[in-house]
Design a protein around this motif. Structure first.
Motif, mmCIF file in Angstrom:
data_model
loop_
_atom_site.group_PDB
_atom_site.id
_atom_site.type_symbol
_atom_site.label_atom_id
_atom_site.label_comp_id
_atom_site.label_asym_id
_atom_site.label_seq_id
_atom_site.Cartn_x
_atom_site.Cartn_y
_atom_site.Cartn_z
ATOM 1 N N ARG A 5 0.845 -1.189 0.000
ATOM 2 C CA ARG A 5 0.000 0.000 0.000
ATOM 3 C C ARG A 5 0.879 1.238 0.000
ATOM 4 N N LYS A 6 0.481 2.198 -0.782
ATOM 5 C CA LYS A 6 1.225 3.453 -0.838
ATOM 6 C C LYS A 6 0.548 4.474 0.049
ATOM 7 N N LYS A 7 1.294 5.076 0.910
ATOM 8 C CA LYS A 7 0.764 6.145 1.744
ATOM 9 C C LYS A 7 1.154 7.459 1.088
ATOM 10 N N ARG A 8 0.163 8.218 0.726
ATOM 11 C CA ARG A 8 0.407 9.485 0.058
ATOM 12 C C ARG A 8 0.228 10.618 1.054
ATOM 13 N N SER A 9 1.010 11.642 0.869
ATOM 14 C CA SER A 9 0.840 12.841 1.687
ATOM 15 C C SER A 9 0.634 14.022 0.750
ATOM 16 N N TYR A 10 -0.231 14.911 1.169
ATOM 17 C CA TYR A 10 -0.588 16.064 0.353
ATOM 18 C C TYR A 10 -0.225 17.332 1.107
ATOM 19 N N SER A 11 0.157 18.344 0.357
ATOM 20 C CA SER A 11 0.560 19.597 0.980
ATOM 21 C C SER A 11 -0.659 20.339 1.522
ATOM 22 N N ILE A 12 -0.398 21.218 2.477
ATOM 23 C CA ILE A 12 -1.463 22.041 3.063
ATOM 24 C C ILE A 12 -2.093 22.924 1.981
ATOM 25 N N GLU A 13 -1.283 23.436 1.069
ATOM 26 C CA GLU A 13 -1.792 24.296 0.003
ATOM 27 C C GLU A 13 -2.770 23.531 -0.888
ATOM 28 N N PHE A 14 -2.441 22.270 -1.215
ATOM 29 C CA PHE A 14 -3.316 21.456 -2.044
ATOM 30 C C PHE A 14 -4.645 21.203 -1.333
ATOM 31 N N LYS A 15 -4.591 20.885 -0.051
ATOM 32 C CA LYS A 15 -5.804 20.640 0.726
ATOM 33 C C LYS A 15 -6.687 21.879 0.777
ATOM 34 N N LYS A 16 -6.069 23.026 1.023
ATOM 35 C CA LYS A 16 -6.833 24.273 1.090
ATOM 36 C C LYS A 16 -7.401 24.648 -0.272
ATOM 37 N N MET A 17 -6.682 24.334 -1.339
ATOM 38 C CA MET A 17 -7.165 24.614 -2.687
ATOM 39 C C MET A 17 -8.418 23.791 -2.983
ATOM 40 N N LEU A 18 -8.421 22.511 -2.602
ATOM 41 C CA LEU A 18 -9.606 21.685 -2.810
ATOM 42 C C LEU A 18 -10.795 22.192 -2.002
ATOM 43 N N VAL A 19 -10.548 22.599 -0.760
ATOM 44 C CA VAL A 19 -11.623 23.125 0.091
ATOM 45 C C VAL A 19 -12.185 24.410 -0.493
ATOM 46 N N SER A 20 -11.325 25.276 -1.010
ATOM 47 C CA SER A 20 -11.815 26.529 -1.590
ATOM 48 C C SER A 20 -12.615 26.271 -2.863
ATOM 49 N N GLU A 21 -12.222 25.269 -3.660
ATOM 50 C CA GLU A 21 -13.004 24.906 -4.848
ATOM 51 C C GLU A 21 -14.400 24.443 -4.441
ATOM 52 N N PHE A 22 -14.484 23.681 -3.360
ATOM 53 C CA PHE A 22 -15.780 23.224 -2.864
ATOM 54 C C PHE A 22 -16.605 24.390 -2.329
ATOM 55 N N GLU A 23 -15.976 25.280 -1.562
ATOM 56 C CA GLU A 23 -16.702 26.399 -0.960
ATOM 57 C C GLU A 23 -17.227 27.371 -2.003
ATOM 58 N N ARG A 24 -16.510 27.539 -3.095
ATOM 59 C CA ARG A 24 -16.962 28.440 -4.162
ATOM 60 C C ARG A 24 -18.092 27.843 -4.984
ATOM 61 N N GLY A 25 -18.329 26.551 -4.800
ATOM 62 C CA GLY A 25 -19.409 25.902 -5.535
ATOM 63 C C GLY A 25 -19.029 25.452 -6.927
ATOM 64 N N ARG A 26 -17.756 25.460 -7.234
ATOM 65 C CA ARG A 26 -17.328 25.039 -8.563
ATOM 66 C C ARG A 26 -17.451 23.534 -8.743
ATOM 67 N N PHE A 27 -17.155 22.765 -7.667
ATOM 68 C CA PHE A 27 -17.220 21.314 -7.726
ATOM 69 C C PHE A 27 -17.882 20.778 -6.463
ATOM 70 N N SER A 28 -18.539 19.648 -6.606
ATOM 71 C CA SER A 28 -19.066 18.949 -5.436
ATOM 72 C C SER A 28 -17.956 18.054 -4.880
ATOM 73 N N VAL A 29 -18.201 17.488 -3.718
ATOM 74 C CA VAL A 29 -17.213 16.595 -3.122
ATOM 75 C C VAL A 29 -17.019 15.359 -4.007
ATOM 76 N N LEU A 30 -18.104 14.841 -4.545
ATOM 77 C CA LEU A 30 -18.015 13.681 -5.422
ATOM 78 C C LEU A 30 -17.219 13.997 -6.685
ATOM 79 N N GLN A 31 -17.431 15.169 -7.252
ATOM 80 C CA GLN A 31 -16.673 15.565 -8.445
ATOM 81 C C GLN A 31 -15.192 15.719 -8.126
#
Length: 69
Positions: A9-35
């Motif tokens: 199994r590969k354990k992946r780690s993501y940067s804080i910037e990437f995580k915040k970017m995904l959250v901001s995309e969700f908050e702006r309504g551009r994408f749903s969580v499923l998308q």
């Protein structure tokens, strides 16, 4: 057939910037969580965890629910 094969199994780690970017995309309504999960190949549970952690709209004790239009 060898039944004693183990998968690595590969354990992946993501940067804080990437995580915040995904959250901001969700908050702006551009994408749903499923998308977002399909687009980036992540589990939706992981994205919800990041939303609870990094959302600017999140208050303690409040659950985020995504409603269909």
């Amino acid at each position: 057939m060898n039944t004693h094969i183990k998968f690595i199994r590969k354990k992946r780690s993501y940067s804080i910037e990437f995580k915040k970017m995904l959250v901001s995309e969700f908050e702006r309504g551009r994408f749903s969580v499923l998308q977002l999960s399909r687009l980036y190949g992540l589990s939706f549970q992981l994205i919800y965890t990041w939303i609870y952690k990094f959302s600017t709209f999140n208050e303690k004790g409040i659950r985020v629910v995504e409603m269909k239009r």
